[in-house]
Design an enzyme around this catalytic site. Sequence first.
Site, PDB file in Angstrom:
ATOM      1  N   ASP A  96       0.832  -1.198   0.000  1.00  0.00           N
ATOM      2  CA  ASP A  96       0.000   0.000   0.000  1.00  0.00           C
ATOM      3  C   ASP A  96       0.872   1.257   0.000  1.00  0.00           C
ATOM      4  O   ASP A  96       1.883   1.320   0.709  1.00  0.00           O
ATOM      5  CB  ASP A  96      -0.862  -0.031   1.283  1.00  0.00           C
ATOM      6  CG  ASP A  96      -1.939   1.024   1.306  1.00  0.00           C
ATOM      7  OD1 ASP A  96      -2.816   0.989   0.430  1.00  0.00           O
ATOM      8  OD2 ASP A  96      -1.906   1.891   2.212  1.00  0.00           O
TER       9      ASP A  96
ATOM     10  N   GLU B 246       1.613  -0.516  -4.925  1.00  0.00           N
ATOM     11  CA  GLU B 246       0.605   0.490  -5.250  1.00  0.00           C
ATOM     12  C   GLU B 246       1.326   1.831  -5.244  1.00  0.00           C
ATOM     13  O   GLU B 246       1.527   2.445  -4.196  1.00  0.00           O
ATOM     14  CB  GLU B 246      -0.521   0.494  -4.208  1.00  0.00           C
ATOM     15  CG  GLU B 246      -1.655   1.409  -4.613  1.00  0.00           C
ATOM     16  CD  GLU B 246      -2.203   2.321  -3.520  1.00  0.00           C
ATOM     17  OE1 GLU B 246      -3.279   2.865  -3.705  1.00  0.00           O
ATOM     18  OE2 GLU B 246      -1.530   2.475  -2.478  1.00  0.00           O
TER      19      GLU B 246
HETATM   20  C1  NOJ Z   1      -4.487   2.896  -0.843  1.00  0.00           C
HETATM   21  C2  NOJ Z   1      -5.607   1.965  -0.539  1.00  0.00           C
HETATM   22  O1  NOJ Z   1      -5.902   1.229  -1.680  1.00  0.00           O
HETATM   23  C3  NOJ Z   1      -6.744   2.833  -0.069  1.00  0.00           C
HETATM   24  O2  NOJ Z   1      -7.942   2.127   0.013  1.00  0.00           O
HETATM   25  C4  NOJ Z   1      -6.359   3.452   1.238  1.00  0.00           C
HETATM   26  O3  NOJ Z   1      -7.365   4.348   1.642  1.00  0.00           O
HETATM   27  C5  NOJ Z   1      -5.050   4.227   1.116  1.00  0.00           C
HETATM   28  N1  NOJ Z   1      -4.053   3.523   0.375  1.00  0.00           N
HETATM   29  C6  NOJ Z   1      -4.474   4.505   2.471  1.00  0.00           C
HETATM   30  O4  NOJ Z   1      -3.987   3.326   3.044  1.00  0.00           O
END
Ligand code: NOJ
Length: 543
Positions: free
Chosen positions: A203, A265
């Site tokens: 993440d 991500e």
């Molecule tokens: C990316 C995640 O996919 C999202 O759902 C989240 O709110 C943010 N990162 C913060 O962790």
Amino acid sequence: MSPLLWWRDAVIYQVYPRSFADADGDGMGDLRGITSRLDHLVELGVDALWMSPFYPSPQHDAGYDVADYRDVDPRFGTLADFDKLMAAAKERGLRVIVDLVPNHTSSDHAWFQEALAAGPGSHARDRYHFRKGFGVDGELPPNGWQSVFGGPAWTRVADGEWYLHLFDTSQPDLNWDLPEVRAMFEDVLRFWLDRGVDGFRVDVAHGLIKETGLPDWTAAQVPITSPGAEHRTPPMWDQDGVHEVYRSWRRILDSYPGDRMMVGEAWVAPAERLARYVRPDEMNQAFNFNYLMAPWTAADQREAIESSLAGVEPVGAICTWVLSNHDVVRHASRLGFPPGHSTQGGIGVDDPQPDEALGLRRARAATLLMLSLPGSAYLYQGEELGLPEHTTLPDAVRQDPTWTRSGHEVRGRDGCRVPIPWEADAPSYGFGPGAGAWLPQPADWARFAADRERGVPGSTMSMYVEALRLRRANGLGRGTLTWTDAAWNEAPDAVDFRNGAVRVITNFGAAPIPLPPGEVLLASGDLAADGGLPPDTTAWLRA
Ligand code: NOJ
């Protein structure tokens, strides 16, 4: 096909645990529910599942606010349930990827609670970004950084110091300059690797390291970072220091047998910058959000495909492709608007509504195009049913912190997170034995239920099953894309290429186009009476 480096062409299905299947009937999905529905994934023909967080969490950001990285939240089950899920997945030949949230903890995490209690200057505070404020009495935040969810990225605590949170106030950012923070996450990786996971989705992979001194940044937060903004890289994103973290993780993953992988991500542009995350000694994959965001025109899609492939080429990595996830409007609804219409903030009841039929038609065409591309593809639960966004959710039930933090300006992401329909005639469409679901499901979702689509010729689910079968049989994920230089590429409204023996054509124009001679293996919609390819349709041909 070599079982090694399985992730190079894998189709990975994202399970959003809150909304996949609810075994205990409390209206929220759980691990036992996921286990009970694994055969659906086998039927689809995916290689792996990625589960969004199921760790203990106050759920202020749907579990992306982790209070304990080494356990399961009681709402989702127990570690024993997790082990059973792993065993059931392995039995079925499915790989399992879990979510790792290293940029921030929950404010309920023991470290943050300790930091609050320990006070200014303490070692415990050093694990986060605590600072004094500006102004006469320190009443102004340390800098102008904004939270991704809206409002300032700083919150003041009782003793007057401020802490940094790039997301919700309940998600304090960790200080990755501290070896102790790095060591903690290395242990967390080992904890889940020892339990057999095949990899991690990382993440906010572009956010861990902040520019030294936290220099000011007054521009609004943008969803994808590009060095063009304010003519420099934003000080909170895509700092060079993040890469050392992933190198150290890669060494850990590689010390385990069986091709364990990481997918980042990282909302980073341009593609060359994103490619730095997938250098040979770093992550294996990074999500391709540039592709996800490409408008529905032939020129934009071609450009997105070409620049994605060119971006990873110098580092020898593979491309990934994705159209939907738990953070964006589902593509069956996103594509139901004219190109250029932004759905970035979600869709509310009083917003312009998508053209559902057009959206589904384009979504099916987009999916067939995506699944023909070389590399690894990500599917988001429900898209195989043609599921649209819930675009008329009452604001009163919204749970995404974006909605409140933006002062009710940005609707947020609840619309793509609604529990999915399994059985047309059961309460909560078979989501669980209880009557309700944590977000209300639309009254007209029976038509998307898996049991209405399973085995039905022409249904979206049947198209996914067939596409995944043909993708595997023709080695499309490990293939090479070659643009055709036939007259097709002069047709400005078509995307047209070959991947091995398969020719792929998508018509983005307003009128049907003739297809070349050859066997049509699969099409996302009916062909025209004269055999032509109608607008917003993709065909796979042996031609
Ligand atoms: C990316 C995640 O996919 C999202 O759902 C989240 O709110 C943010 N990162 C913060 O962790």
